[in-house]
Design an enzyme around this catalytic site. Structure first.
Site, PDB file in Angstrom:
ATOM      1  N   LYS A   1       0.837  -1.203   0.000  1.00  0.00           N
ATOM      2  CA  LYS A   1       0.000   0.000   0.000  1.00  0.00           C
ATOM      3  C   LYS A   1       0.875   1.258   0.000  1.00  0.00           C
ATOM      4  CE  LYS A   1      -1.882   2.429   3.311  1.00  0.00           C
ATOM      5  NZ  LYS A   1      -1.717   3.788   2.737  1.00  0.00           N
TER       6      LYS A   1
ATOM      7  N   GLY B   1       7.329   4.342   8.078  1.00  0.00           N
ATOM      8  CA  GLY B   1       6.449   5.468   8.367  1.00  0.00           C
ATOM      9  C   GLY B   1       6.747   6.026   9.734  1.00  0.00           C
ATOM     10  N   SER B   2       5.757   6.646  10.339  1.00  0.00           N
ATOM     11  CA  SER B   2       5.992   7.344  11.601  1.00  0.00           C
ATOM     12  C   SER B   2       6.136   6.357  12.765  1.00  0.00           C
ATOM     13  CB  SER B   2       4.833   8.299  11.877  1.00  0.00           C
ATOM     14  OG  SER B   2       3.642   7.560  11.982  1.00  0.00           O
ATOM     15  N   THR B   3       6.822   6.801  13.787  1.00  0.00           N
ATOM     16  CA  THR B   3       7.019   5.971  14.982  1.00  0.00           C
ATOM     17  C   THR B   3       5.674   5.665  15.642  1.00  0.00           C
ATOM     18  OG1 THR B   3       9.258   6.769  15.299  1.00  0.00           O
ATOM     19  CG2 THR B   3       8.131   5.950  17.260  1.00  0.00           C
ATOM     20  N   GLU B   4       4.777   6.647  15.623  1.00  0.00           N
ATOM     21  CA  GLU B   4       3.462   6.455  16.245  1.00  0.00           C
ATOM     22  C   GLU B   4       2.712   5.288  15.594  1.00  0.00           C
ATOM     23  OE1 GLU B   4       1.185   9.965  15.625  1.00  0.00           O
ATOM     24  OE2 GLU B   4      -0.584   9.117  16.607  1.00  0.00           O
TER      25      GLU B   4
ATOM     26  N   GLY C   1       4.061   3.003  13.699  1.00  0.00           N
ATOM     27  CA  GLY C   1       4.890   1.804  13.893  1.00  0.00           C
ATOM     28  C   GLY C   1       4.571   1.110  15.208  1.00  0.00           C
TER      29      GLY C   1
ATOM     30  N   CYS D   1      13.537  10.663   6.605  1.00  0.00           N
ATOM     31  CA  CYS D   1      13.603  10.079   7.943  1.00  0.00           C
ATOM     32  C   CYS D   1      14.978  10.286   8.569  1.00  0.00           C
ATOM     33  CB  CYS D   1      13.276   8.596   7.871  1.00  0.00           C
ATOM     34  SG  CYS D   1      14.220   7.765   6.598  1.00  0.00           S
TER      35      CYS D   1
ATOM     36  N   GLU E   1      10.508  15.123  15.542  1.00  0.00           N
ATOM     37  CA  GLU E   1      10.753  15.105  14.103  1.00  0.00           C
ATOM     38  C   GLU E   1       9.829  16.132  13.443  1.00  0.00           C
ATOM     39  OE1 GLU E   1       9.484  11.559  12.014  1.00  0.00           O
ATOM     40  OE2 GLU E   1      11.371  11.537  10.906  1.00  0.00           O
TER      41      GLU E   1
HETATM   42  P1  NAD Z   1       2.569   7.551   8.577  1.00  0.00           P
HETATM   43  O1  NAD Z   1       3.015   6.613   9.646  1.00  0.00           O
HETATM   44  O2  NAD Z   1       1.501   8.519   8.888  1.00  0.00           O
HETATM   45  O3  NAD Z   1       2.060   6.716   7.320  1.00  0.00           O
HETATM   46  C1  NAD Z   1       2.853   5.736   6.700  1.00  0.00           C
HETATM   47  C2  NAD Z   1       1.954   4.748   6.002  1.00  0.00           C
HETATM   48  O4  NAD Z   1       1.200   4.032   6.972  1.00  0.00           O
HETATM   49  C3  NAD Z   1       0.940   5.372   5.053  1.00  0.00           C
HETATM   50  O5  NAD Z   1       0.823   4.540   3.921  1.00  0.00           O
HETATM   51  C4  NAD Z   1      -0.348   5.354   5.886  1.00  0.00           C
HETATM   52  O6  NAD Z   1      -1.506   5.309   5.103  1.00  0.00           O
HETATM   53  C5  NAD Z   1      -0.184   4.061   6.667  1.00  0.00           C
HETATM   54  N1  NAD Z   1      -0.914   3.975   7.929  1.00  0.00           N
HETATM   55  C6  NAD Z   1      -1.396   4.973   8.703  1.00  0.00           C
HETATM   56  N2  NAD Z   1      -1.973   4.461   9.815  1.00  0.00           N
HETATM   57  C7  NAD Z   1      -1.835   3.105   9.742  1.00  0.00           C
HETATM   58  C8  NAD Z   1      -2.202   2.019  10.605  1.00  0.00           C
HETATM   59  N3  NAD Z   1      -2.805   2.218  11.777  1.00  0.00           N
HETATM   60  N4  NAD Z   1      -1.881   0.763  10.220  1.00  0.00           N
HETATM   61  C9  NAD Z   1      -1.225   0.535   9.061  1.00  0.00           C
HETATM   62  N5  NAD Z   1      -0.874   1.513   8.203  1.00  0.00           N
HETATM   63  C10 NAD Z   1      -1.158   2.793   8.546  1.00  0.00           C
HETATM   64  O7  NAD Z   1       3.895   8.245   8.073  1.00  0.00           O
HETATM   65  P2  NAD Z   1       4.045   9.339   6.923  1.00  0.00           P
HETATM   66  O8  NAD Z   1       3.607  10.649   7.488  1.00  0.00           O
HETATM   67  O9  NAD Z   1       3.444   8.856   5.660  1.00  0.00           O
HETATM   68  O10 NAD Z   1       5.621   9.311   6.692  1.00  0.00           O
HETATM   69  C11 NAD Z   1       6.487  10.064   7.419  1.00  0.00           C
HETATM   70  C12 NAD Z   1       7.186   9.216   8.465  1.00  0.00           C
HETATM   71  O11 NAD Z   1       7.876   8.118   7.843  1.00  0.00           O
HETATM   72  C13 NAD Z   1       8.253   9.991   9.186  1.00  0.00           C
HETATM   73  O12 NAD Z   1       8.161   9.759  10.565  1.00  0.00           O
HETATM   74  C14 NAD Z   1       9.557   9.403   8.641  1.00  0.00           C
HETATM   75  O13 NAD Z   1      10.650   9.525   9.498  1.00  0.00           O
HETATM   76  C15 NAD Z   1       9.188   7.997   8.372  1.00  0.00           C
HETATM   77  N6  NAD Z   1      10.095   7.381   7.393  1.00  0.00           N
HETATM   78  C16 NAD Z   1      11.008   6.460   7.848  1.00  0.00           C
HETATM   79  C17 NAD Z   1      11.916   5.869   6.958  1.00  0.00           C
HETATM   80  C18 NAD Z   1      12.926   4.873   7.435  1.00  0.00           C
HETATM   81  O14 NAD Z   1      13.509   4.164   6.599  1.00  0.00           O
HETATM   82  N7  NAD Z   1      13.175   4.760   8.730  1.00  0.00           N
HETATM   83  C19 NAD Z   1      11.869   6.208   5.599  1.00  0.00           C
HETATM   84  C20 NAD Z   1      10.931   7.146   5.176  1.00  0.00           C
HETATM   85  C21 NAD Z   1      10.047   7.719   6.096  1.00  0.00           C
END
Ligand code: NAD
Length: 480
Positions: A179, A231-234, A236, A287, A384
């Site tokens: 996704k 994605g975000s730590t929250e 995750g 990130c 962040e």
């Molecule tokens: P996000 O966590 O809001 O969303 C990431 C993805 O998760 C999106 O596709 C979203 O639709 C999906 N999502 C949202 N809630 C979900 C849930 N409850 N269950 C499953 N999927 C869900 O993050 P974002 O705002 O899209 O991205 C920015 C974040 O990503 C930043 O914190 C950044 O540091 C991190 N990031 C980390 C890396 C890494 O390799 N460590 C790389 C790129 C980005």
């Protein structure tokens, strides 16, 4: 300041359809859910209507992936799988300009980055893991795939994060349901077309679009064997809770708050370039962005004056213009978040300076900004921001630099700028960060593992280490 004539890349090469379905079992289907709009963040123009996958759609996608896994992909030899991966890599190169233009339109990143960084590394990733497909016995992690991988990615590097997820999964013999983020679905859907063009067997790659609910549905699906999330730590943490107690294998690539550490013996002009690249590359939507500058006190004034001079030359504007250094903020929500944290920085007493630049009237923009006089207690030093905002702190000794750099819940990356090799090595040993760059920053290569400590997640992507996430380790002594 110089005046530049605009040099926009033509968007005629991309064919954006008015609406998109889901890519399930090798075909585009309508889906049973509703739809959402994806917007060009540089203009606020609606680009397309995209299907929002429901639980039923996700279930269809997982079933297609399971069938493809059992009947075709896991039975195919590694050498045969490699041929598909090489083919995909070559098509990515052939269609590189189309992918780069579409990525810049949907994401807002400058074309010089999507063209010269994102797309070449995407192709390199497929080439690299194609090479592993028939050599898994040398991986050290066994040769047995896991099954169906559910993969959820963010919006900052839409195509690159897709490549980081799909290439190793397929090389190891898994099938995937991926996704993309809700604000950047278009290049993943173009990648689906590339899978068709490469004659990839139906169901090996499935792309389902949607927001958080669709992501939740993928990670909690009982027939998904492996969850890979960036994605975000929250979110995750929510995913870690959702899969706890199941036998799903999980990798989490989460947020960061990297320290970029400049010692007084560093070549300062190069360091300033590294600071700019560290925080303003991809609008700071990175990130591993070097969002905390730690500069040795004796050169702090000099570094700041050179940095501001350099920042004043950054060109902010049309992502499709080949001269643009800093493009659009990806969404109205992200812009609001950056503004809010920057306002908090000011109210907490840090001094704000923004590069003088004319921002376009429409779209989402934020001028490259630096905060000085920041202390460890400030929220802009701890949270962040994920935007073009740099917080500057000073230090006197290497130990103080290490202490400040490690004083964060994150641990993804760090940068060290110094003339002394021995200092680089001793700093790298003491910094709790998955990647430490020395006299450079934001360098990525498919052969090199990437991942975090602490709240930046667990697992590694890239390199031989990246195979571990997609193999059932049956080597002697390993956890099965
Ligand atoms: P996000 O966590 O809001 O969303 C990431 C993805 O998760 C999106 O596709 C979203 O639709 C999906 N999502 C949202 N809630 C979900 C849930 N409850 N269950 C499953 N999927 C869900 O993050 P974002 O705002 O899209 O991205 C920015 C974040 O990503 C930043 O914190 C950044 O540091 C991190 N990031 C980390 C890396 C890494 O390799 N460590 C790389 C790129 C980005």
């Amino acid at each position: 300041m110089f005046e530049y004539a605009p040099a926009p890349e033509s968007r005629a090469i991309v064919d954006i359809k008015p609406s998109y379905g889901l890519f399930i079992n090798g075909e585009f289907v309508d889906g049973n859910g509703t739809s959402f709009k994806t917007v060009n963040p540089a203009t606020e123009e609606v680009l397309a209507e995209v299907a929002e996958a429901s639980d039923v759609d996700v279930d269809e996608a997982v079933k297609a992936a399971r069938r493809a896994y059992t009947r075709v992909w896991s039975r195919m030899s590694g050498a045969e799988r490699a041929k598909y991966l090489y083919r995909i890599a070559r098509i990515i190169q052939e269609r590189g300009r189309e992918l780069a233009v579409l990525e810049s339109i949907d994401n807002g990143k400058p074309i010089k980055e999507s063209r010269d960084v994102d797309v070449p590394i995407v192709a390199a990733h497929f080439f690299y893991y194609a090479g592993w497909a028939d050599k898994l016995k040398y991986s050290g992690y066994g040769e047995t795939p896991l099954g169906v991988a559910g993969q959820v990615i963010p919006w900052n590097f839409p195509l690159l994060m897709l490549a980081w997820k799909i290439a190793p999964a397929l090389a190891c013999g898994n099938t995937v349901v991926l996704k993309p983020a809700e604000t950047t679905p278009l290049t993943a859907l173009l990648f689906a077309e590339i899978c068709q063009q490469a004659d990839l067997p139906p169901g090996v790659v499935n792309i389902v679009t949607g927001a958080g609910d669709t992501g939740r549905s993928i990670v909690s699906h009982p027939d998904v064997d492996k969850v890979a999330f960036t994605g975000s730590t929250e979110v995750g943490k929510a995913i870690a809770r959702a899969v706890a107690g199941s036998d799903k294998k999980v990798t989490l690539e989460l947020g960061g708050k990297a320290a970029n550490i400049v010692f007084d013996d560093a070549p300062l002009d190069q360091a300033v370039e590294g600071i700019v690249n560290g925080i303003f590359f991809n609008q700071g939507h990175v990130c591993c962005a070097g969002s905390r500058l730690l500069v040795q006190e004796s050169v702090a004034d000099e570094v700041m004056s050179r940095l501001k001079r350099r920042m004043a030359t950054l060109r902010v504007g049309d992502p499709l213009d080949k001269n643009t250094d800093v493009g659009a903020i990806n969404s109205a929500e992200q812009l609001a978040k950056i503004r809010e944290l920057s306002a908090i920085g000011e109210s907490e007493g840090a001094e704000r300076w923004s590069a003088p630049c004319d921002l376009p009237a429409n779209g989402y923009w934020f001028a490259p900004t630096v905060f000085t006089g920041v202390s460890q207690a400030h929220r802009i030093a701890r949270e962040e921001i994920f935007g073009p905002v740099l917080s500057v702190l000073t230090f006197r000794t290497p130990s103080e630099a290490v202490e400040k750099a490690n004083n964060t819940p994150f641990g993804l990356s760090a940068g060290v700028w110094t003339d002394k090799g021995s200092r680089i090595l001793s700093m790298a040993n003491r910094l709790r960060a998955g990647v430490v760059w020395a006299n450079t920053f934001n360098k990525f290569d498919p052969t090199s593992p990437f991942g975090g400590y602490k709240e930046s997640g667990y697992g590694r992507e890239g390199g031989r280490h990246g195979l571990e996430a997609y193999l059932r380790n049956t080597e002697k002594g390993a956890d099965a």
